[in-house]
Design a protein around this motif. Sequence first.
Motif, short mmCIF file in Angstrom:
data_model
loop_
_atom_site.label_atom_id
_atom_site.label_comp_id
_atom_site.label_asym_id
_atom_site.label_seq_id
_atom_site.Cartn_x
_atom_site.Cartn_y
_atom_site.Cartn_z
N MET A 1 -8.11 7.38 -12.63
CA MET A 1 -9.01 6.35 -12.12
C MET A 1 -9.18 5.19 -13.09
SD MET A 1 -10.37 6.60 -9.17
CE MET A 1 -10.30 7.78 -7.85
N GLN B 1 -4.84 5.99 7.44
CA GLN B 1 -4.58 5.00 6.38
C GLN B 1 -5.53 5.20 5.21
OE1 GLN B 1 -5.02 1.79 9.08
NE2 GLN B 1 -2.82 1.39 9.26
N MET C 1 -14.29 1.91 -3.27
CA MET C 1 -12.99 2.14 -2.64
C MET C 1 -13.15 2.43 -1.15
SD MET C 1 -10.64 4.34 -5.15
CE MET C 1 -10.21 3.74 -6.77
N LYS C 2 -14.18 3.25 -0.85
CA LYS C 2 -14.43 3.58 0.55
C LYS C 2 -14.85 2.34 1.32
CE LYS C 2 -16.93 7.44 -0.51
NZ LYS C 2 -17.81 8.56 -0.27
N THR D 1 -4.20 6.02 1.57
CA THR D 1 -4.43 4.94 0.60
C THR D 1 -5.30 5.37 -0.56
OG1 THR D 1 -4.27 3.35 2.40
CG2 THR D 1 -5.20 2.57 0.35
N TYR D 2 -6.39 6.09 -0.27
CA TYR D 2 -7.22 6.44 -1.42
C TYR D 2 -7.73 7.88 -1.43
CZ TYR D 2 -11.08 5.14 1.74
OH TYR D 2 -11.93 5.04 2.80
N GLN E 1 4.04 6.11 -3.18
CA GLN E 1 3.85 6.38 -4.61
C GLN E 1 4.05 7.86 -4.87
OE1 GLN E 1 3.18 3.97 -6.72
NE2 GLN E 1 3.36 2.59 -5.00
N GLY F 1 -11.99 0.15 2.10
CA GLY F 1 -11.23 0.75 3.20
C GLY F 1 -11.87 0.45 4.55
N MET G 1 0.83 -1.20 0.00
CA MET G 1 0.00 0.00 0.00
C MET G 1 0.86 1.25 0.00
SD MET G 1 -1.66 0.59 3.55
CE MET G 1 -1.08 2.20 3.29
N ASN G 2 0.74 2.12 0.99
CA ASN G 2 1.59 3.30 1.02
C ASN G 2 1.52 4.09 -0.26
OD1 ASN G 2 2.31 2.27 3.32
ND2 ASN G 2 4.49 2.00 2.88
N SER G 3 0.43 4.76 -0.48
CA SER G 3 0.41 5.48 -1.74
C SER G 3 1.21 6.75 -1.61
CB SER G 3 -0.98 5.81 -2.16
OG SER G 3 -1.78 5.81 -1.09
N LYS H 1 -0.39 9.09 -12.96
CA LYS H 1 -0.49 7.73 -12.45
C LYS H 1 -1.68 7.55 -11.51
CE LYS H 1 2.59 6.41 -9.37
NZ LYS H 1 3.97 6.21 -8.90
N GLN I 1 -9.16 2.02 -15.24
CA GLN I 1 -8.48 0.77 -14.97
C GLN I 1 -7.70 0.32 -16.20
OE1 GLN I 1 -8.35 -1.01 -12.17
NE2 GLN I 1 -9.92 -0.17 -10.86
N PRO J 1 -4.64 10.10 -2.91
CA PRO J 1 -4.34 9.70 -4.30
C PRO J 1 -5.48 9.97 -5.27
CG PRO J 1 -3.61 8.00 -2.79
CD PRO J 1 -4.37 8.99 -1.97
N SER J 2 -6.73 9.71 -4.86
CA SER J 2 -7.80 9.88 -5.85
C SER J 2 -8.11 11.35 -6.09
CB SER J 2 -9.06 9.12 -5.43
OG SER J 2 -9.53 9.64 -4.22
#
Lengths: 433, 584
Positions: free
Chosen positions: B274, B180, B167-168, B184-185, B6, B171, B1-3, B271, B276, B188-189
């Motif tokens: 969203m 976290q 995504m939520k 995580t999201y 990223q 989580g 994980m650890n965005s 990067k 895929q 980033p999002s």
Amino acid sequence: MRTIAKLENVSKTYKLADDQQLEVLSQINLDVQEGEFIALLGQSGCGKSTILRIMSGLIKPTSGTAYQYDEKLQGINETISIVFQSFALYPWLTVYENVRIGLIKRQLSSSQEEQEITEAIRLIGLGGHENAYPKELSGGMRQRVGFARALVAKPEILAMDEPFSALDVLTAQNLRAEVIDLWKNKEGTFKSAFMVTHNISEAVSMASKIMILSSHPGRIVHVIENKMPYPRNEKSPAFLALVDEIHGLITTLNLPDTPKEHPISKAIFENAESKAFENIPYVQISRILGFLEVLKDDNGRTKIFELAAKMKEEFGSVISIAKAVEILNFIETPGQDVVLTELGRKFIEAESTNQKLIFRKQLVLMKLFRLIIDKLTTLKTLAEDDLKVEINNRFPYENADKMVDTIVDWGRYGEIFEFNADLKVFTQFEDSV
Amino acid sequence: MNSIKQIFDLAGPKEKRGFNFHDFIVIAALILIIWIIGSLGRDMTVHFSKDDFPEISLNYWNIPYYAARSTLRMFIAYGASFFFTLIIGYTAVHSQRARTLILPILDVLQSVPVLGFLSVTVTGFMALFPGSALGIEMASLFAIFTGQVWNMTFGFYHSLVTVPSDMKEAGSVFKLNAWQKFKTYELPSSAISLVWNSMMSFGGGWFFVVQSEAITVLNQQIKLPGLGSYMALAIEKENRTAAVLATLTMVLIVIITDQLIWRPVVAWSQKFRMEQVESTQVMKSWFLEFLKKSEFIRNFFAKMNAAILHFFDTFFAFVLTKAEAKITKRPIRKKALDIFASVFFVFCLALIVYYSVVVVREIKTGLNLDQIQQIFGYGLLTMGRVFFMVVAATLIWTPIGVWIGFRPRVATFAQPLAQIAASFPVNMTFPFVVGFFVSYNVSMNWGSILLIALGTQWYILFNVIAGASSIPTDLKESAAIFNLKGFQLWKKLIIPAIFPYWVTGACTAAGGAWNASIVAELATWGDKKLVADGLGSFIARATDKGDWPAIFCSIGIMSIFVIVINKLLWRNLYGLAEKKFRLD
């Protein structure tokens, strides 16, 4: 056997705009015991996924109680992992990092973490893809990441929300077998499974217990034990017989011979006035025409699930179409058969202008369209919201928005009225040509 | 994980290499930057009083120093905006109570012309830091900050609201704690929107830097060392060479920050898309490619990232467990928090009411009804200019923008150029334009429209380009097959397709135009002074004189104009674009 999760008298009501309410689940009672694989079977929009989310603590029920073991559930149920229909992976994380999400709550040392993640990735057949990003993978591989993430959390119950419906047929088949193999033969993966699906043969091939959910509102109407030994052969007579039985149950549930409405729903949900009103299923004209076309090619009489196979449609949605076509008196549904009526044959063989005329005649016979026509003759216009209120008063368990969409689609085709999507009003049809 | 890993991890696949040429350049550059920031920072806190403040010198060799001071101001203000955005946006999403307070306040603040407040804030900050340049420095930073922050915060809030629900849910099911979830999201999002809005806001910030460095408050000339005050002095002394050099330097800084900071960050933020699936169109930055080649930089970012993550992981693990324990142990705590929030809410409300009363009383004693009517009339004049600018810019730039947008090669080249043009602080071009107006006898009442347009028209251009290049090929092909040409093609395809983009561009341009009017309706060159009748010039003169009732009243009226037009016009146009002209 131990009960891991339980729902007791759970109901869920959603508030819509304008103080309207929609009850999606009513009086749900179910439990998941150790070693069970439960499949919850129902049409789309019947509240299956809501049950799964109430059980795992993502959604709170309006009334009733969810239990984790024998304690009332507070917050998230820690014994449940979810595999999502849409995979729900984080696109900016690699496969390895995505799987690690499932592990966080266990608070392991980093070496232990690495070991378990590697193990889960290997177990689910993702070895070598650790550093790939989800967008580099095929749908099947992505869902494997979803499974690895769920398994690495060491759940008691593996909850799956339509886990295979976004995959192609072969990939899905393959993954199903692997999931069953993990559950039956691998120690320490998951004890029980709870799967939401609309696919009958998927339920029969995987589940030890199948629950059938009715729609509007969702309630569990049948529970079927499935004691066939694993791995199951989809061609075996016992398998086919069970699939047939479930087809039959769903058909009678949705297209009862007599009386017209399901006895429970008739008695409890509908008041005297609404009985007269036809409950229009959400089906578009093009699908009605397609359905009748296929039926005509079958000489006007066939079994409904054979029709579904021919149309390459899921059974539940073909049932909805059949319901709609039956309201229009184009077919009859004795038992599990579908029979084209005289009118239906005339309709499908007519050329398009006459088709519209026949369709229009049938619409005019229906109470709901009658109501709209009457309002339009006296008032000239009718606001969409007013119609929604009318529908809500008569069908408290239906989604008025969707029903209005269907009414608009049918009414436009039958040239009964015009509908202005900007102003959201119905007006009288004027022959402009 | 650890965005966040990223986020700081620029490196692609790791490969072992020795110390290389890139490393050398990068390290040298880093040392230089640290040294420059250190010495500039020291200068920010120098002694400063009414009779004794650092003289600005027109010596050309001072320009790099002044440019560095201005740039540092930009980055400090941007940093503040960034953290404000994260904290306030996050709070607004996660607390219902805070949201009811934050959203309306942001909405109003976004519409208020920041420049008008400059004199108010300078007085306040000077009182806070007596005897130090820090007070004025803070006022300048505050002006830049308020010019940048609102749309960043709104953008962040909206992207947090639109985080996909699965995504939520994932989580929550896997029991991530608040931190976290954030790393995580949530962050980033929203990364793409945050980066994009940052770039736009930063670009808009140059205008405020230039303006806030040299101001007259209560008949007192105050100049902070910087490119803006250098320019102001050049204008005062009618030194054309100095003015030209300052302008060129500004262009250079805008281009450099764009190329070395924003392009790389935008390219890197891709990067976090969203989708895929792998996207075909890739944003590129030569500088990012260069950095990626440096082993040192990769290690540096990896280490820094690991350290930051470790710090926050430990910090939040500690804080969140404590908080959880307290909440479960004593539910009263949560109640206490609610009570605190309510008290704070009431306090804010009381403050607003109190100051409204003060301001109204001030206006009442200082102005009579005729004067207020006159100010209102000025408002109408300025509004006329703003609308005229929007209409004219639309008529001129729409065909050009569509022409560019239909040619992808030209568009990839022209769109960044338009963005850079929008970043350039238009107030730096005024001296030249004023000379032009004087020699050709152009009335400032019309000329000011051109000045306003110089800074704001670009928003219309690059949004139209974006809209035109987003028209799907199949629609263009079908138009070609049915032989749609000229007027028909515009009516049936082009106008509906670019309309939503145009609304965004025109709304931004109009918003910027109100702020610009404060500068653009009053331009000077030495002793020559050109004034247009309008609310902007009224505010500028009131500020110079320190006429508080007039300042309050005119800013209030301008805010009302902006808010009313937003509600009545732009909101409806956005609604129309959303409902009718969506291409999906």
